[in-house]
Design a protein around this motif. Sequence first.
Motif, mmCIF file in Angstrom:
data_model
loop_
_atom_site.group_PDB
_atom_site.id
_atom_site.type_symbol
_atom_site.label_atom_id
_atom_site.label_comp_id
_atom_site.label_asym_id
_atom_site.label_seq_id
_atom_site.Cartn_x
_atom_site.Cartn_y
_atom_site.Cartn_z
ATOM 1 N N TYR A 1 0.819 -1.216 0.000
ATOM 2 C CA TYR A 1 0.000 0.000 0.000
ATOM 3 C C TYR A 1 0.855 1.269 0.000
ATOM 4 N N ALA A 2 1.811 1.352 0.900
ATOM 5 C CA ALA A 2 2.601 2.577 1.042
ATOM 6 C C ALA A 2 3.452 2.862 -0.187
ATOM 7 N N THR A 3 3.893 1.831 -0.901
ATOM 8 C CA THR A 3 4.729 2.045 -2.083
ATOM 9 C C THR A 3 3.888 2.301 -3.333
ATOM 10 N N ARG A 4 2.731 1.662 -3.440
ATOM 11 C CA ARG A 4 1.875 1.862 -4.613
ATOM 12 C C ARG A 4 1.024 3.115 -4.496
ATOM 13 N N ARG A 5 0.728 3.548 -3.267
ATOM 14 C CA ARG A 5 -0.130 4.719 -3.060
ATOM 15 C C ARG A 5 0.512 5.675 -2.049
ATOM 16 N N PRO A 6 1.668 6.207 -2.362
ATOM 17 C CA PRO A 6 2.366 7.044 -1.375
ATOM 18 C C PRO A 6 1.598 8.313 -1.023
ATOM 19 N N ALA A 7 0.954 8.954 -2.004
ATOM 20 C CA ALA A 7 0.217 10.188 -1.715
ATOM 21 C C ALA A 7 -0.988 9.907 -0.816
ATOM 22 N N MET A 8 -1.711 8.831 -1.091
ATOM 23 C CA MET A 8 -2.854 8.462 -0.253
ATOM 24 C C MET A 8 -2.378 8.111 1.156
ATOM 25 N N ALA A 9 -1.258 7.384 1.252
ATOM 26 C CA ALA A 9 -0.728 7.008 2.563
ATOM 27 C C ALA A 9 -0.339 8.248 3.364
ATOM 28 N N ARG A 10 0.277 9.234 2.697
ATOM 29 C CA ARG A 10 0.664 10.466 3.403
ATOM 30 C C ARG A 10 -0.573 11.229 3.865
ATOM 31 N N LEU A 11 -1.615 11.264 3.028
ATOM 32 C CA LEU A 11 -2.831 11.984 3.411
ATOM 33 C C LEU A 11 -3.478 11.349 4.644
ATOM 34 N N VAL A 12 -3.630 10.015 4.620
ATOM 35 C CA VAL A 12 -4.271 9.329 5.746
ATOM 36 C C VAL A 12 -3.448 9.503 7.013
ATOM 37 N N SER A 13 -2.124 9.351 6.905
ATOM 38 C CA SER A 13 -1.280 9.503 8.094
ATOM 39 C C SER A 13 -1.325 10.935 8.613
ATOM 40 N N SER A 14 -1.395 11.916 7.701
ATOM 41 C CA SER A 14 -1.488 13.312 8.124
ATOM 42 C C SER A 14 -2.783 13.572 8.889
ATOM 43 N N LEU A 15 -3.886 13.019 8.413
ATOM 44 C CA LEU A 15 -5.160 13.192 9.110
ATOM 45 C C LEU A 15 -5.122 12.529 10.484
ATOM 46 N N PHE A 16 -4.425 11.396 10.572
ATOM 47 C CA PHE A 16 -4.328 10.708 11.865
ATOM 48 C C PHE A 16 -3.460 11.471 12.854
ATOM 49 N N LEU A 17 -2.496 12.226 12.341
ATOM 50 C CA LEU A 17 -1.620 12.981 13.222
ATOM 51 C C LEU A 17 -2.241 14.302 13.667
ATOM 52 N N THR A 18 -3.054 14.910 12.800
ATOM 53 C CA THR A 18 -3.535 16.270 13.065
ATOM 54 C C THR A 18 -5.006 16.336 13.446
ATOM 55 N N ARG A 19 -5.759 15.256 13.303
ATOM 56 C CA ARG A 19 -7.187 15.251 13.608
ATOM 57 C C ARG A 19 -7.506 14.101 14.559
ATOM 58 N N ARG A 20 -8.718 14.114 15.118
ATOM 59 C CA ARG A 20 -9.176 13.058 16.017
ATOM 60 C C ARG A 20 -10.071 12.094 15.236
ATOM 61 N N PRO A 21 -9.605 10.891 14.932
ATOM 62 C CA PRO A 21 -10.447 9.940 14.199
ATOM 63 C C PRO A 21 -11.632 9.474 15.056
#
Length: 571
Positions: free
Chosen positions: A170-190
């Motif tokens: 997942y992280a290698t095939r979809r790096p932009a999506m992985a960065r977006l999801v991880s960013s939301l997890f770091l900066t927002r409350r899931p």
Amino acid sequence: MAARIPAELGRDLAGGRCVLFLGAGFSIGATRRGWDDLLADLRAALGAEVSDGEWDGLDPLSRAQLFVDRRGREALEDLLREVLAIGPGWPGDRERDLLSLPVEAIITTNYDDLVERTLSDLGIPFRVLVDEADVLLPPPVPEMRLVVKMHGDLRTSDTIVLTRDDYREYATRRPAMARLVSSLFLTRRPLFHGFGMTDANFRGLYDQIVSLLPPGSQPARAYAFARRADPQFTASWRARGVSVVDCEDWEEMDRCIRRLSRRVRGKRRARTDLTRLAETLGAPDVVEDLVDVHDRLAAAALAAVEEWEGVPPGTRGGQRERAAARTRLSAAIRALLHLDRAGLPSASSPELRARIGEALLDLRADGEAREALEAAWAASSGRLRARSRRALAVAYHRLGDPRSAWRLWAVESEIEGEGEAGREVALGDASRALDAARAVAESMLRWGRTRAARAFVLEALARFGPAVRTFEGEVWPEGPAARRTVGWGCVRVAQAHVLLARCCGGPQGDEARAAHGEAAERLLHRASVLLPAGERRVALGELAALGSGADGGRPRPEDLERLAAEGRVPS
């Protein structure tokens, strides 16, 4: 005993600090399929190809991997489309209550379109992110809800994430999506909903997301709705920073969400109450100053757009004048949007934003136009919403985002004009929509997704069937403007046929390729008659590419005679 809702959850929602994370439980009422049901469908499809012992010895992701290894990814996608189809009657109150919570984004692992249906039903504007190209687009304005389909979409081939290899890569095939999801997890409350807290799939998903975070970072505090959660698992999740709202059944969970929604609305009303209290305490100047700032900027923005609209269209070509107008209008919309984000009251209207966006579109300031039109579309209704949607789709298309443009043309149901004027508008919409669909299909072809491209183009032609039949010559248009609209429609349908011909592979596709080529040639000859002299070069260039070139940039005499004989050209 009623389930306890953490006070922090209400505060985080009211403060705009939450993202909603939806699992299979959100759609289970509509699809009747949970994770175990989906695996049972895969097992049934394989039949005798796999023994029970071999199947039972595999974990869920490996079972999905086995299905793909035996049957292929297309078979997996076809089965998912069949078993996860949602019929009429959805969404229900449960889905509407949950998605009406004020969250910045919705992340979902579901492949169906229940989230999109629900947001449309609620009248909440949204943008869907499915693959890497979607993630790399400019962010929408705050009024638009972001829908992140991190595991793919049934309507977009080659995006489904289900197998062991899909998770591992997942992280290698979809790096932009992985960065977006991880960013939301770091900066927002899931806020998780629709997952089983004891489900191995949910634990694997949570670990997958944590693995996407930068080394040494920790996910933000999270919340989860659960049914009859085991106290041991609840304590385990609490230790990982996840507060569990434990409900007895779905009905209690619905009541919790409604109670939470009322609580959040109350907190958001507090701002209004504070304003009134400030006035009561003798400090009205604070509020008046805020209103005055916004209204003075709105008045300046109105003057700027009226000045541009007052310039006759034929005299708008001066480079210096256009640059000055662009700078002024760009500053106007950015100031208004910044004040909107700050939550300041204003007398400015969605119509002003739409007018600024249309002026910026005319000035080819497409990025600023997109921001203005997104804000207008999000806050308007009726004819103004239709007008904003139409201009916004043009902005998306120019900015290299044909997929968002297509969604606006094909999904949005808006109020159109009546009579001949309304019919001409509808034909123009169809022409531009088909152009966006062609660009989306071209992108699919570049990635080798021939089957998906062909299906997408056929769906687009069917979606605008009445307009396509008009373009193909069933009705001769009256007047130069209508002839121009139909002429461009002929070009777009011809381009669709050319693309379909490219999708016909192998010797068995020779007959279909020939049929599509003939249809394209016929439409382009018709377009070369209908379009004004200065615009015929597009149709004639397409004809040249088909091997049916024209003489001197003019339609061939035999084409004019043939069309006249068919009654399609006025004498």
